[in-house]
Write an enzyme that holds these catalytic residues in place. Structure first.
Site, PDB file in Angstrom:
ATOM      1  N   GLY A 102      -3.214  -6.179  -0.520  1.00 22.15           N
ATOM      2  CA  GLY A 102      -3.132  -4.913  -1.041  1.00 22.15           C
ATOM      3  C   GLY A 102      -3.569  -3.741   0.173  1.00 22.15           C
ATOM      4  O   GLY A 102      -3.659  -2.571  -0.261  1.00 22.15           O
ATOM      5  N   GLY A 104      -1.980  -3.118   3.076  1.00 25.86           N
ATOM      6  CA  GLY A 104      -1.054  -2.582   3.904  1.00 25.86           C
ATOM      7  C   GLY A 104      -0.754  -3.460   5.153  1.00 25.86           C
ATOM      8  O   GLY A 104      -0.074  -2.929   5.946  1.00 25.86           O
ATOM      9  N   SER A 105      -1.175  -4.660   5.187  1.00 31.57           N
ATOM     10  CA  SER A 105      -0.810  -5.531   6.481  1.00 31.57           C
ATOM     11  C   SER A 105       0.571  -5.400   6.794  1.00 31.57           C
ATOM     12  O   SER A 105       0.868  -5.133   8.030  1.00 31.57           O
ATOM     13  CB  SER A 105      -1.222  -7.054   6.084  1.00 31.57           C
ATOM     14  OG  SER A 105      -0.333  -7.878   6.757  1.00 31.57           O
ATOM     15  N   ASP A 149       3.000   3.295   1.494  1.00 27.29           N
ATOM     16  CA  ASP A 149       2.353   2.455   2.443  1.00 27.29           C
ATOM     17  C   ASP A 149       2.606   2.949   3.918  1.00 27.29           C
ATOM     18  O   ASP A 149       1.604   2.967   4.801  1.00 27.29           O
ATOM     19  CB  ASP A 149       2.622   0.884   2.243  1.00 27.29           C
ATOM     20  CG  ASP A 149       1.982   0.307   1.136  1.00 27.29           C
ATOM     21  OD1 ASP A 149       1.333   1.115   0.227  1.00 27.29           O
ATOM     22  OD2 ASP A 149       1.875  -1.120   1.096  1.00 27.29           O
TER      23      ASP A 149
HETATM   24  C1  MEV Z   1       1.683  -1.068  -3.095  1.00 27.13           C
HETATM   25  O1  MEV Z   1       0.626  -0.598  -1.938  1.00 27.13           O
HETATM   26  C2  MEV Z   1       1.639   0.186  -3.967  1.00 27.13           C
HETATM   27  C3  MEV Z   1       2.781  -0.063  -5.104  1.00 27.13           C
HETATM   28  O2  MEV Z   1       2.823   1.204  -5.745  1.00 27.13           O
HETATM   29  C4  MEV Z   1       4.283  -0.201  -4.666  1.00 27.13           C
HETATM   30  C5  MEV Z   1       4.926   0.815  -3.834  1.00 27.13           C
HETATM   31  O3  MEV Z   1       4.278   2.145  -4.173  1.00 27.13           O
HETATM   32  O4  MEV Z   1       5.662   0.705  -2.928  1.00 27.13           O
HETATM   33  C6  MEV Z   1       2.386  -1.208  -5.776  1.00 27.13           C
END
Ligand code: MEV
Length: 319
Positions: A102, A104-105, A149
């Site tokens: 989660g 952003g790698s 991201d």
């Molecule tokens: C991922 O960092 C965030 C999500 O909302 C997916 C996206 O926005 O592409 C889960």
């Protein structure tokens, strides 16, 4: 001659998942945790070494890149953009960002690689173009990414993001002390996003209401960030976590870290990113920072990082 490029990780403060459906979200760069690409010229082929990503060396001959491989696609699209007919060189990727957590790698590695490939050809890519290419690669990682991201990672600024809208940079009034705690559970954003899509098909009214409530939280959260109302921002983040639970993207590990942070005095806490695993973020006042860190480690977090967002530098501390 060596070229050096990098890009930060990111944390979503609020609005993930709903952002895929056109609602706003807020994300901050994690400037102290980065992906880096170090390149040098060599003849004939482009070789990308990415041991930190658990990958074998990748060789690209001429202009024959593989559209199904994120590193290859990123290198190929960048070479095309800078007008390089065939690719050559050696690039080594180093990343401090855990994969599938989660933070952003994927976007950070792509951005760093794109910058390094461009530099190998004596070019610099404007952020706008880099953002567009990293978004293409994000589609391989995420399926249907919103674009948040790549945007926060490429511009390295706190953003209020809405799909297909112009970039809005947020001013953070008082620094945000964010503690990140990793569940150690790897989780693919693509799977969580697909499950939320299935839920939205099965129960469109209920899911739509949840998205709208998240959108309302994000709007107020922006106001709090710009005014420096950190107590209220924390409460909004915790409310956002409950809505993410309702979207089924939390997990027992994430919930237990959120509880631990709140019990230790955090102003607010929530999962950040795709969920199911990965990291939680906790907003803290200075005097509760140590207690929150200790409590998260005692609750089983595999790694706890502190990021000071909004102090206006690319060198915010993380430890
Ligand atoms: C991922 O960092 C965030 C999500 O909302 C997916 C996206 O926005 O592409 C889960």
């Amino acid at each position: 001659m060596e070229v050096h490029a990098s890009a930060p990780g990111k944390a979503i403060l609020c609005g993930e998942h709903a952002v895929v459906y056109g609602l706003p979200a807020i994300a901050i760069p994690l400037s102290g945790i980065r992906a880096r690409a170090i390149g040098k010229a060599s003849a004939d082929t482009l070789t990308i070494f990415a041991e930190d990503l658990g990958q074998a060396p990748l060789r690209i001959v001429g202009d024959e890149y593989d559209r199904a491989n994120p590193l290859s696609l990123m290198a190929g699209l960048t070479a095309k953009l800078v007008g390089a007919a065939s690719m050559s060189g050696e690039i080594r990727i180093r990343s401090e960002l855990p994969i599938a957590s989660g933070l952003g790698s994927g976007a950070a590695v792509s951005a760093a690689l794109g910058r390094a490939v461009a530099q190998l050809y004596g070019a610099e890519i404007p952020d706008e173009d880099l953002n567009r290419i990293v978004f293409e690669v994000e589609k391989l990682h995420h399926g249907t990414p919103s674009g948040i991201d790549n945007t926060v990672v490429v511009y390295e600024k706190p953003v209020y993001f809405r799909r297909d809208a112009a970039l809005e940079v947020i001013t953070i009034r008082s620094g945000l002390r964010i503690v990140l705690a990793d569940t150690g559970v790897a989780s693919l954003t693509r799977d969580a996003v697909a499950d939320v899509r299935a839920l939205a098909r099965k129960a469109p009214k209920r899911t739509g209401r949840i998205f709208d409530e998240i959108g309302t939280i994000v709007a107020e959260a922006r106001d709090c960030i710009e005014r420096g109302s950190l107590d209220r921002l924390g409460a909004l983040m915790t409310a956002n976590h409950e809505l993410l639970q309702a979207l089924t993207v939390s997990s027992p590990e994430l919930d237990s870290l959120v509880d631990a942070a709140m019990k230790a005095g955090a102003l607010g806490a929530k999962l950040s990113g795709g969920g199911r695993g990965g990291n939680i973020i906790a907003l803290c006042a200075e005097d509760s920072l140590c207690d929150v860190k200790d409590s998260l480690l005692a609750a089983g977090s595999k790694q706890v990082l502190v990021n000071g967002a909004g102090h206006g530098s690319r060198d915010d501390d993380s430890d």
